[in-house]
Design a protein around this motif. Structure first.
Motif, PDB file in Angstrom:
ATOM      1  N   THR A   1       0.866  -1.172   0.000  1.00  0.00           N
ATOM      2  CA  THR A   1       0.000   0.000   0.000  1.00  0.00           C
ATOM      3  C   THR A   1       0.907   1.227   0.000  1.00  0.00           C
ATOM      4  OG1 THR A   1      -0.152  -0.397   2.371  1.00  0.00           O
ATOM      5  CG2 THR A   1      -2.085  -0.896   1.083  1.00  0.00           C
ATOM      6  N   GLY A   2       0.616   2.144  -0.891  1.00  0.00           N
ATOM      7  CA  GLY A   2       1.447   3.340  -1.008  1.00  0.00           C
ATOM      8  C   GLY A   2       2.724   3.032  -1.779  1.00  0.00           C
ATOM      9  N   ASN A   3       3.692   3.933  -1.689  1.00  0.00           N
ATOM     10  CA  ASN A   3       4.931   3.785  -2.433  1.00  0.00           C
ATOM     11  C   ASN A   3       5.999   3.133  -1.585  1.00  0.00           C
ATOM     12  OD1 ASN A   3       3.767   5.136  -4.536  1.00  0.00           O
ATOM     13  ND2 ASN A   3       4.556   7.125  -3.895  1.00  0.00           N
ATOM     14  N   ARG A   4       6.757   2.215  -2.183  1.00  0.00           N
ATOM     15  CA  ARG A   4       7.905   1.663  -1.476  1.00  0.00           C
ATOM     16  C   ARG A   4       8.956   1.274  -2.485  1.00  0.00           C
ATOM     17  NH1 ARG A   4       7.059  -3.748   0.805  1.00  0.00           N
ATOM     18  NH2 ARG A   4       8.394  -4.308  -0.932  1.00  0.00           N
ATOM     19  N   GLY A   5      10.136   1.857  -2.334  1.00  0.00           N
ATOM     20  CA  GLY A   5      11.220   1.523  -3.249  1.00  0.00           C
ATOM     21  C   GLY A   5      10.813   1.802  -4.681  1.00  0.00           C
ATOM     22  N   MET A   6      10.966   0.815  -5.533  1.00  0.00           N
ATOM     23  CA  MET A   6      10.629   1.033  -6.946  1.00  0.00           C
ATOM     24  C   MET A   6       9.146   0.852  -7.229  1.00  0.00           C
ATOM     25  SD  MET A   6      12.049  -2.244  -8.973  1.00  0.00           S
ATOM     26  CE  MET A   6      12.034  -3.858  -8.263  1.00  0.00           C
ATOM     27  N   PHE A   7       8.369   0.469  -6.196  1.00  0.00           N
ATOM     28  CA  PHE A   7       6.929   0.331  -6.403  1.00  0.00           C
ATOM     29  C   PHE A   7       6.263   1.661  -6.135  1.00  0.00           C
ATOM     30  CE2 PHE A   7       8.535  -3.811  -4.896  1.00  0.00           C
ATOM     31  CZ  PHE A   7       8.435  -4.476  -6.098  1.00  0.00           C
ATOM     32  N   ARG A   8       5.697   2.249  -7.167  1.00  0.00           N
ATOM     33  CA  ARG A   8       5.180   3.612  -7.051  1.00  0.00           C
ATOM     34  C   ARG A   8       3.659   3.642  -7.107  1.00  0.00           C
ATOM     35  NH1 ARG A   8       9.132   5.242  -4.470  1.00  0.00           N
ATOM     36  NH2 ARG A   8       8.208   7.320  -4.538  1.00  0.00           N
ATOM     37  N   THR A   9       3.027   2.492  -6.949  1.00  0.00           N
ATOM     38  CA  THR A   9       1.581   2.461  -6.941  1.00  0.00           C
ATOM     39  C   THR A   9       1.108   1.304  -6.060  1.00  0.00           C
ATOM     40  OG1 THR A   9      -0.393   2.288  -8.341  1.00  0.00           O
ATOM     41  CG2 THR A   9       1.540   1.105  -9.096  1.00  0.00           C
ATOM     42  N   SER A  10       0.015   1.511  -5.343  1.00  0.00           N
ATOM     43  CA  SER A  10      -0.511   0.473  -4.449  1.00  0.00           C
ATOM     44  C   SER A  10      -0.973  -0.737  -5.244  1.00  0.00           C
ATOM     45  CB  SER A  10      -1.704   1.017  -3.662  1.00  0.00           C
ATOM     46  OG  SER A  10      -1.277   1.966  -2.737  1.00  0.00           O
ATOM     47  N   GLY A  11      -0.899  -1.883  -4.621  1.00  0.00           N
ATOM     48  CA  GLY A  11      -1.363  -3.111  -5.256  1.00  0.00           C
ATOM     49  C   GLY A  11      -0.232  -4.096  -5.391  1.00  0.00           C
TER      50      GLY A  11
END
Ligand code: BES
Ligand code: MN
Ligand code: ZN
Length: 507
Positions: free
Chosen positions: A479-489
């Protein structure tokens, strides 16, 4: 709109684009390398902003400079984005992925085209090919969005279409091209897995997931065998069948084969992915709040399919099998009951203590099938237990195994790809929790050490085959942004780790 990546040799200051991405390590007063070249072309503007402390090079200090045509001589880019890399010590490929992901998101709404230098390849001391790969992975994964069901508010923010990875040194171009190519394949495969996970369960039924698997097989020339429920029953897969019988939607047991070493069939690895397209809990029904994300309970299967795409592209010399026991876990009239006893393919009897512990039941027979068909090594990947999140948070998947060498190979592959993984023990104390009064084993060991007891259960079906179990319930979604993940899911983890593992075991 998916991001297209190209490579180009040249001076980034002379290549026209909507934005040029450069970088700065923390503590650097006079930028060198490509950032230095841009600084000079801008008459020392970057150095000036460093002096003003507007540009600091700290992580998260990402400064956009506007450089419209004609204002700075023949400087070609319309903007310059200076990405702060933080301290150079310890700067690694994971940082390159994250910085690349953040950069493409910063430009998402304002640029159609961008160029980037290769982060970390200068004073960061990183390998050019690997840094190029990390840029491609980070920007591909980082620019991902899932908005096919947003008809009205289709992101106008998704404007970035082309990213050019620029290198000045002609001698390095072969490495840049190879790295970017590998990174695109890997990043797109990961995004493919994310698409499957993000797809709602009314759309992604077992049959729809089978279609996706068929497409992967077709695209990459893989063998495919599909067993329906009757065939599974006749093969003795009653643990899997028991789960499937609560749903009206037909289950699909899928086996993909990549033959990278056909003359040496024992040189093989089997990737088993939990593929519950929706987990209601069955008769041991989940509470509503626990059910909303359960469309993602096929995340293991999705990652395995993504890995098969990479394998099918890179063609390592090893035989790779994927097993995806697809089904829903529903409480329909035919559903199995708590207290039922089923016999798995390997002959062991299982007491159904909790129908919500369904993943391990489907895996039990998937492992039985793999062993029956000559598996030399088995890796299973599963959104198996909420307890994985309790134990490890959201930064690491839980890893278990009966073979230290294979566990190490998995952890090394995870390190390479930047997927967090941490080994947990298969201790004999926890194992006792799976004891049943009426059968060989029961499918739930109660609350303490929930991830460990689940792994112990699966180990009953791995028997003496070298096996590693990766519980990804902690990392499959963010959920939210983390590292290279910029979209929830969905994260699509650990797609790239699986492919790296296969490559590392190939000969
Ligand atoms: N699919 C769930 C695990 C899960 C939970 C994945 C949360 C992702 C997020 C699994 O089938 C399940 O229900 N596990 C139970 C096991 C219990 C009944 C022994 C759990 O974790 O509560
Ligand atoms: Mn469940
Ligand atoms: Zn589940």
């Amino acid at each position: 709109m998916t991001l297209t990546l190209h490579t180009m040799r040249g001076n980034i200051a002379q290549i026209a684009s909507d934005a040029a991405i450069v970088n700065l390590f923390e503590g650097v007063q006079r930028p060198g390398g490509a950032t230095g070249a841009v600084d000079r072309a801008l008459g020392g503007l970057i150095s000036e902003l460093i002096e003003d402390r507007e540009i600091t090079g700290k992580r998260g200090n990402n400064v956009l400079i506007h450089t419209p045509a004609g204002r700075y001589g023949d400087f070609a880019p319309k903007r310059v984005l200076v990405m702060g890399l933080g301290k150079p010590t310890g700067f690694g490929y994971g940082d390159v992925r994250e910085v690349s992901a953040v950069a493409v998101n910063r430009l998402r709404g304002i640029s159609k085209t961008a160029t980037t230098i290769i982060h970390g390849a200068g004073i960061g001391g990183l390998d050019t090919a690997k840094a190029s790969q990390a840029i491609a992975e980070g920007s591909t994964v980082g620019s991902y969005s899932f908005n096919k069901y947003k008809k009205t508010s289709k992101d106008s923010a998704d404007r970035l279409e082309l990213l050019n990875v620029v290198e000045f040194d002609d001698d390095k171009m072969p490495e840049v091209r190879v790295g970017v190519g590998v990174g695109i394949t890997a990043g797109e495969a990961q995004n493919f897995a994310r698409d499957l996970v993000n797809e709602p369960a009314n759309v992604l039924s077992p049959e729809a997931m089978l279609d996706a698997a068929r497409k992967v097989a077709e695209d990459h020339g893989l063998g495919i065998r599909v067993l329906d429920l009757a065939e599974c029953r006749s093969m003795g897969m009653n643990a899997y069948v028991g789960v499937a019988q609560g749903s009206h939607r037909p289950a699909q047991f899928v086996h993909l084969t990549y033959e990278g070493d056909p003359s040496n069939t024992s040189n093989n690895i089997w990737l088993v992915g939990k593929s519950i397209t929706f987990d209601s809990g069955g008769l041991s029904l989940k509470p509503s709040r626990g059910m909303v994300t359960m469309k993602g309970d096929m995340g293991g299967g999705a990652a395995v399919l993504g890995a098969m795409k990479i394998v099918g592209t890179q063609k390592p010399r090893i035989n790779v099998h994927a097993v995806l026991p697809m089904t829903e876990n529903m409480p329909g009239g035919g559903a199995q009951r708590p207290g039922d006893v089923v016999q798995a393919m390997n002959g062991k009897y299982i007491e159904i203590d909790n129908t919500d512990a369904e993943g391990r039941l489907t895996l039990a027979d998937a492992l039985g099938y793999a062993r029956e068909n000559g598996a030399a090594r088995i890796i299973d990947v599963a959104t198996l237990t909420g307890a994985a999140r309790v134990a490890l948070g959201t930064g690491n998947a839980a890893v278990f195994g009966n073979d230290d060498g294979l566990v190490k190979s998995v952890l090394d592959a995870a390190e390479t790809s930047g997927d967090g993984m941490w080994r947990l023990p298969l201790d004999s104390t926890s194992k006792r929790q799976n004891r049943s009064n009426i059968a060989d084993v029961k499918n739930s060991g109660g609350a303490p050490a929930g991830s460990i007891t689940a792994a112990h259960f699966i180990s009953e079906f791995a028997e003496d085959t070298p096996w590693v179990h990766i519980d990804i319930a902690s990392v499959s979604m963010v959920t939210g942004n983390r590292g290279m993940f910029r979209t929830s899911g969905a994260t699509g983890a650990p797609t790239r780790t699986l492919a790296n593992l296969v490559a590392s075991l190939a000969n």
